[in-house]
Scaffold this motif. Sequence first.
Motif, PDB file in Angstrom:
ATOM      1  N   PRO A 127       3.933   7.240  -1.058  1.00 46.71           N
ATOM      2  CA  PRO A 127       4.886   6.590  -1.963  1.00 46.71           C
ATOM      3  C   PRO A 127       4.277   6.236  -3.316  1.00 46.71           C
ATOM      4  N   GLN A 128       5.106   6.266  -4.337  1.00 46.59           N
ATOM      5  CA  GLN A 128       4.675   5.842  -5.661  1.00 46.59           C
ATOM      6  C   GLN A 128       4.357   4.348  -5.674  1.00 46.59           C
ATOM      7  N   VAL A 156      -2.534  15.439  -2.336  1.00 50.33           N
ATOM      8  CA  VAL A 156      -1.636  14.294  -2.216  1.00 50.33           C
ATOM      9  C   VAL A 156      -0.581  14.364  -3.310  1.00 50.33           C
ATOM     10  N   THR A 157       0.662  14.189  -2.921  1.00 52.52           N
ATOM     11  CA  THR A 157       1.768  14.089  -3.872  1.00 52.52           C
ATOM     12  C   THR A 157       2.424  12.729  -3.705  1.00 52.52           C
ATOM     13  N   PHE A 158       2.564  12.008  -4.810  1.00 52.47           N
ATOM     14  CA  PHE A 158       3.232  10.708  -4.778  1.00 52.47           C
ATOM     15  C   PHE A 158       4.698  10.911  -5.147  1.00 52.47           C
ATOM     16  N   THR A 174      10.354  -2.099  -2.449  1.00 53.62           N
ATOM     17  CA  THR A 174      11.249  -0.963  -2.281  1.00 53.62           C
ATOM     18  C   THR A 174      11.435  -0.690  -0.786  1.00 53.62           C
ATOM     19  N   ILE A 175      12.591  -0.172  -0.439  1.00 54.76           N
ATOM     20  CA  ILE A 175      12.934   0.089   0.953  1.00 54.76           C
ATOM     21  C   ILE A 175      13.044   1.590   1.180  1.00 54.76           C
ATOM     22  N   PRO A 224       1.688   0.347 -11.170  1.00 54.64           N
ATOM     23  CA  PRO A 224       3.124   0.440 -11.442  1.00 54.64           C
ATOM     24  C   PRO A 224       3.799  -0.924 -11.497  1.00 54.64           C
ATOM     25  N   CYS A 225       2.997  -1.976 -11.340  1.00 54.81           N
ATOM     26  CA  CYS A 225       3.529  -3.332 -11.282  1.00 54.81           C
ATOM     27  C   CYS A 225       3.782  -3.867 -12.694  1.00 54.81           C
TER      28      CYS A 225
END
Length: 387
Positions: free
Chosen positions: A100-101, A122-124, A156-157, A352-353
Amino acid sequence: MTDTLRRETLVAQAMGRIDAATRAVIAPIHVSTTFIRDADNQYSAGFVYGRPDNATVREAEAVLAMLEDAGAGALLFGSGMAAAIAVFAILDAGDHVLAPQIMYWALRHWLLTELTRRGVDVTFVAMDDVAAVAAAVQPGRTRLIWIETPGNPLWTITDVAAIAEIAHRADAKLAVDATVASPYHMQPLALGADFVMHAATKMLNGHSDVVAGVVAGARDDAHWQRIVTTRKLGGAILGPFEAFLLMRGMRTLFLRAAAQAGSAADLAARLVVHPMVAAVLYPGLETHPGHAIAARQMVNGFGSMLSIRVVGGAAHAIATAAAVRVWHRATSLGGVESLIEHRASIEGEGTPCPDDLLRLSVGIEHVEDLYADLAQALHGAAVASEV
């Protein structure tokens, strides 16, 4: 008898085991590193050496396997990171992973640096976008999808059942970091996941005095045995005293998690209308984009973690954290004490925060005291900026 008892009863009594030697209701701590062989040179008691196995650790693992309804059982590790890294041991050079990103920053860093050095790509991807996840799968190469839900620190869900279907259609495994939810709120294996991981330091232990991690598996297959071997040969097992403390902490999991989730929901509802709060990130709010999915796959509430974005940006957020009196400015989550943290400062460059975000871990203090403390801190930060 245990087949007829509810999880609340089983975890409160640590599976109900009574020590055979003393009749004690609390299991002893076994610290021996070596064991006597039988006359025929075998180990009929089942213990050989302390690095791969320990009786106290087994006791705690039995509770965890019960909580997750794990067909393969559960394995305890010396930290959440050690547990997470062990799951990636199922991969070979040339394999491909989806992650996940929005996820725990330390594991994201490990994926970008150490896992790629092992020849794994790895791919985000935005895991809350099912179509994007399906599109990111590389047929014949994607062997593991790793998700974290709720995703730290934006909460995030991810739809576990939907991603499980994508993973299995591609002949890949699905692993879920469910640290924030805890088994009280969600059971990923029942939703189709192959592995569930927890930083047991957090909600499972709940007292900020143990560093531990756990992986539970849906089935005992070749992939599970690779994780077992990784811990055995790598010596990453949790220590017996830490396992004892973890077991003690888990006995109150259902009471703590219920109280903390209730207070978190209360705070979220109040903070969303506070003039100094630009946004509240909490899956229990109906305005949260993942609320409907969270309501479907999480039970007993939405967890004890939320984040707020403070009006006035980073300076006001940091000033708010500096002004609290009841909340503690500290890293971690899931403990009985409430914690507040300016997360972007911790994660550093590339996070990303948002820099106006404060991460809140709600403890078991009285919710009125928690809200009053946040309110005075938010007000103080606003007044100070006007001087």
